[in-house]
Design a protein around this motif. Structure first.
Motif, PDB file in Angstrom:
ATOM      1  N   THR A  28       6.545  -4.727  -1.721  1.00 28.98           N
ATOM      2  CA  THR A  28       6.741  -3.308  -2.024  1.00 28.98           C
ATOM      3  C   THR A  28       7.047  -3.097  -3.508  1.00 28.98           C
ATOM      4  O   THR A  28       6.582  -2.132  -4.120  1.00 28.98           O
ATOM      5  CB  THR A  28       7.877  -2.706  -1.177  1.00 28.98           C
ATOM      6  OG1 THR A  28       9.110  -3.395  -1.443  1.00 28.98           O
ATOM      7  CG2 THR A  28       7.566  -2.817   0.313  1.00 28.98           C
ATOM      8  N   ALA A  29       7.799  -4.027  -4.085  1.00 26.29           N
ATOM      9  CA  ALA A  29       8.131  -3.907  -5.511  1.00 26.29           C
ATOM     10  C   ALA A  29       6.872  -4.004  -6.369  1.00 26.29           C
ATOM     11  O   ALA A  29       6.689  -3.227  -7.309  1.00 26.29           O
ATOM     12  CB  ALA A  29       9.136  -4.985  -5.909  1.00 26.29           C
ATOM     13  N   VAL A  30       5.992  -4.949  -6.057  1.00 29.91           N
ATOM     14  CA  VAL A  30       4.760  -5.113  -6.834  1.00 29.91           C
ATOM     15  C   VAL A  30       3.913  -3.841  -6.763  1.00 29.91           C
ATOM     16  O   VAL A  30       3.393  -3.358  -7.783  1.00 29.91           O
ATOM     17  CB  VAL A  30       3.949  -6.320  -6.329  1.00 29.91           C
ATOM     18  CG1 VAL A  30       2.558  -6.340  -6.968  1.00 29.91           C
ATOM     19  CG2 VAL A  30       4.677  -7.620  -6.646  1.00 29.91           C
ATOM     20  N   GLY A  31       3.768  -3.278  -5.572  1.00 32.39           N
ATOM     21  CA  GLY A  31       2.986  -2.053  -5.422  1.00 32.39           C
ATOM     22  C   GLY A  31       3.550  -0.909  -6.247  1.00 32.39           C
ATOM     23  O   GLY A  31       2.812  -0.180  -6.925  1.00 32.39           O
ATOM     24  N   GLY A  32       4.873  -0.742  -6.204  1.00 32.10           N
ATOM     25  CA  GLY A  32       5.511   0.326  -6.960  1.00 32.10           C
ATOM     26  C   GLY A  32       5.401   0.117  -8.461  1.00 32.10           C
ATOM     27  O   GLY A  32       5.161   1.068  -9.216  1.00 32.10           O
ATOM     28  N   ILE A  33       5.568  -1.120  -8.904  1.00 28.64           N
ATOM     29  CA  ILE A  33       5.484  -1.423 -10.337  1.00 28.64           C
ATOM     30  C   ILE A  33       4.104  -1.058 -10.884  1.00 28.64           C
ATOM     31  O   ILE A  33       3.975  -0.427 -11.938  1.00 28.64           O
ATOM     32  CB  ILE A  33       5.765  -2.916 -10.589  1.00 28.64           C
ATOM     33  CG1 ILE A  33       7.228  -3.244 -10.296  1.00 28.64           C
ATOM     34  CG2 ILE A  33       5.432  -3.292 -12.036  1.00 28.64           C
ATOM     35  CD1 ILE A  33       7.495  -4.734 -10.199  1.00 28.64           C
ATOM     36  N   ILE A  34       3.067  -1.468 -10.187  1.00 26.55           N
ATOM     37  CA  ILE A  34       1.695  -1.173 -10.630  1.00 26.55           C
ATOM     38  C   ILE A  34       1.483   0.332 -10.746  1.00 26.55           C
ATOM     39  O   ILE A  34       0.955   0.842 -11.742  1.00 26.55           O
ATOM     40  CB  ILE A  34       0.668  -1.797  -9.661  1.00 26.55           C
ATOM     41  CG1 ILE A  34       0.715  -3.322  -9.750  1.00 26.55           C
ATOM     42  CG2 ILE A  34      -0.738  -1.286  -9.967  1.00 26.55           C
ATOM     43  CD1 ILE A  34      -0.118  -4.032  -8.694  1.00 26.55           C
ATOM     44  N   SER A  35       1.915   1.054  -9.723  1.00 20.17           N
ATOM     45  CA  SER A  35       1.694   2.501  -9.703  1.00 20.17           C
ATOM     46  C   SER A  35       2.476   3.215 -10.798  1.00 20.17           C
ATOM     47  O   SER A  35       1.942   4.068 -11.516  1.00 20.17           O
ATOM     48  CB  SER A  35       2.085   3.062  -8.331  1.00 20.17           C
ATOM     49  OG  SER A  35       1.667   4.407  -8.200  1.00 20.17           O
ATOM     50  N   TYR A  36       3.772   2.869 -10.962  1.00 24.12           N
ATOM     51  CA  TYR A  36       4.583   3.520 -11.989  1.00 24.12           C
ATOM     52  C   TYR A  36       4.107   3.167 -13.396  1.00 24.12           C
ATOM     53  O   TYR A  36       4.163   3.991 -14.308  1.00 24.12           O
ATOM     54  CB  TYR A  36       6.058   3.131 -11.830  1.00 24.12           C
ATOM     55  CG  TYR A  36       6.801   3.986 -10.831  1.00 24.12           C
ATOM     56  CD1 TYR A  36       7.100   5.313 -11.106  1.00 24.12           C
ATOM     57  CD2 TYR A  36       7.209   3.470  -9.607  1.00 24.12           C
ATOM     58  CE1 TYR A  36       7.772   6.099 -10.194  1.00 24.12           C
ATOM     59  CE2 TYR A  36       7.880   4.242  -8.684  1.00 24.12           C
ATOM     60  CZ  TYR A  36       8.160   5.565  -8.980  1.00 24.12           C
ATOM     61  OH  TYR A  36       8.822   6.355  -8.072  1.00 24.12           O
ATOM     62  N   THR A  52       0.826  -1.206   0.000  1.00 21.12           N
ATOM     63  CA  THR A  52       0.000   0.000   0.000  1.00 21.12           C
ATOM     64  C   THR A  52       0.864   1.262   0.000  1.00 21.12           C
ATOM     65  O   THR A  52       0.618   2.206  -0.750  1.00 21.12           O
ATOM     66  CB  THR A  52      -0.922   0.008   1.232  1.00 21.12           C
ATOM     67  OG1 THR A  52      -1.688  -1.196   1.256  1.00 21.12           O
ATOM     68  CG2 THR A  52      -1.856   1.205   1.201  1.00 21.12           C
ATOM     69  N   GLY A  53       1.889   1.260   0.853  1.00 16.60           N
ATOM     70  CA  GLY A  53       2.774   2.414   0.921  1.00 16.60           C
ATOM     71  C   GLY A  53       3.498   2.663  -0.384  1.00 16.60           C
ATOM     72  O   GLY A  53       3.692   3.812  -0.804  1.00 16.60           O
ATOM     73  N   ALA A  54       3.905   1.595  -1.068  1.00 12.56           N
ATOM     74  CA  ALA A  54       4.641   1.738  -2.326  1.00 12.56           C
ATOM     75  C   ALA A  54       3.771   2.352  -3.417  1.00 12.56           C
ATOM     76  O   ALA A  54       4.248   3.166  -4.214  1.00 12.56           O
ATOM     77  CB  ALA A  54       5.177   0.379  -2.780  1.00 12.56           C
TER      78      ALA A  54
END
Length: 278
Positions: free
Chosen positions: A195-203, A93-95
């Motif tokens: 955290t990597a999965v969250g960031g990848i989706i967002s970016y 969530t944070g990512a």
């Protein structure tokens, strides 16, 4: 820059990234981000886009590398499932939130804040009176709230700066949670997957249809750089894991603290200000 040189530099970077990931439970973004940024700007990509592509692609490389490292640590019994799941879900969530902020925040401010935080974490690790024992209160239900809180904080840092978050997770697990260094590193590797999965989706979504992106980009994730970095980083993560378990905990903590100080000074631009090529 010739394409062969471009790819060769990415392959070499992947070697260092994979080894650092397995050895220290970090994602390796602190290595990948500056290298990618330099390569992208050298081929004419706008610096504002380049830094975001470097962040997004870094997280995409971190995912398989963290999976490789986490499996290696898990086979040796150094991944604590319960803490990893709670921290991981909060970190996801944070990512996502961190990546959204990064898509709009000034680069220089983000770099300075990260550097300041990393120096504080390094000093904290070296001076805190933590126990050398492994987890002392693993089944304490109050710990759940700490896992969620710090997992979210690490996730924010991950999304903001294209790192896995291990630079925060490892000292938190050692100092606040009473983990031994080896279990902290192993558990950190598992949390980084989330955290990597969250960031990848967002970016990926925030960069969709952005003009000026290099070819073969999925939002702010460049598939060419992703493939080149992953080819070497994934197998090297296993070598890092094996090396990690041969190093005593005291030395691991010193190595980690030294690495955090270097990352902090690099991100804050001190070496560039002093004209030091490091």
């Amino acid at each position: 820059m010739e394409f062969l040189v471009y790819i060769t530099l990415l392959l070499i970077t992947g070697l260092f990234v994979g080894f650092a990931s397995g050895l220290l439970g970090v994602g390796g973004g602190f290595i990948m981000v500056p290298v990618q940024f330099f390569l992208l700007t050298s081929i004419g990509i706008d610096p504002t886009l380049a830094i975001r592509i470097a962040f997004g692609t870094s997280l995409a490389v971190i995912l398989p590398t963290a999976l490789s490292g986490s499996l290696g640590h898990s086979r040796r019994g150094y991944v604590m499932i319960r803490p990893a799941v709670f921290m991981g879900i909060a970190g996801f969530t944070g990512a996502v939130i961190g990546a959204v902020i990064s898509s709009h925040a000034p680069e220089d401010i983000l770099r300075f804040l990260f550097g300041f935080l990393a120096i504080g974490a390094a000093f904290w690790m070296l001076t805190a009176n933590y126990s050398p024992n492994e987890i002392r209160t693993e089944n304490n239900e109050k710990k759940v709230y700490y896992y969620i809180l710090w997992g979210f904080v690490a996730g924010i840092a991950s999304g903001l700066l294209g790192i896995g978050g291990g630079i925060l997770i490892v000292p938190i697990l050692i100092i606040l949670m009473g983990f031994g260094a080896h279990k902290a590193i192993g558990t950190s590797s598992a949390v980084i997957i989330f955290t990597a999965v969250g960031g990848i989706i967002s970016y990926s979504f925030s960069g969709m249809n952005t003009p000026g992106l290099p070819p073969y980009s999925l939002g702010y994730v460049n598939l060419v750089q992703l493939l080149a970095l992953s080819i070497t980083s994934i197998p090297m993560a296993q070598l890092g894991v094996r090396t990690s378990h041969k190093i005593p905990e005291k030395e691991l903590k010193l190595i980690y603290a030294a690495l955090m100080v270097y990352i902090a000074l690099k991100m804050m631009g001190l070496f560039e200000w002093l004209n030091l090529p490091i």
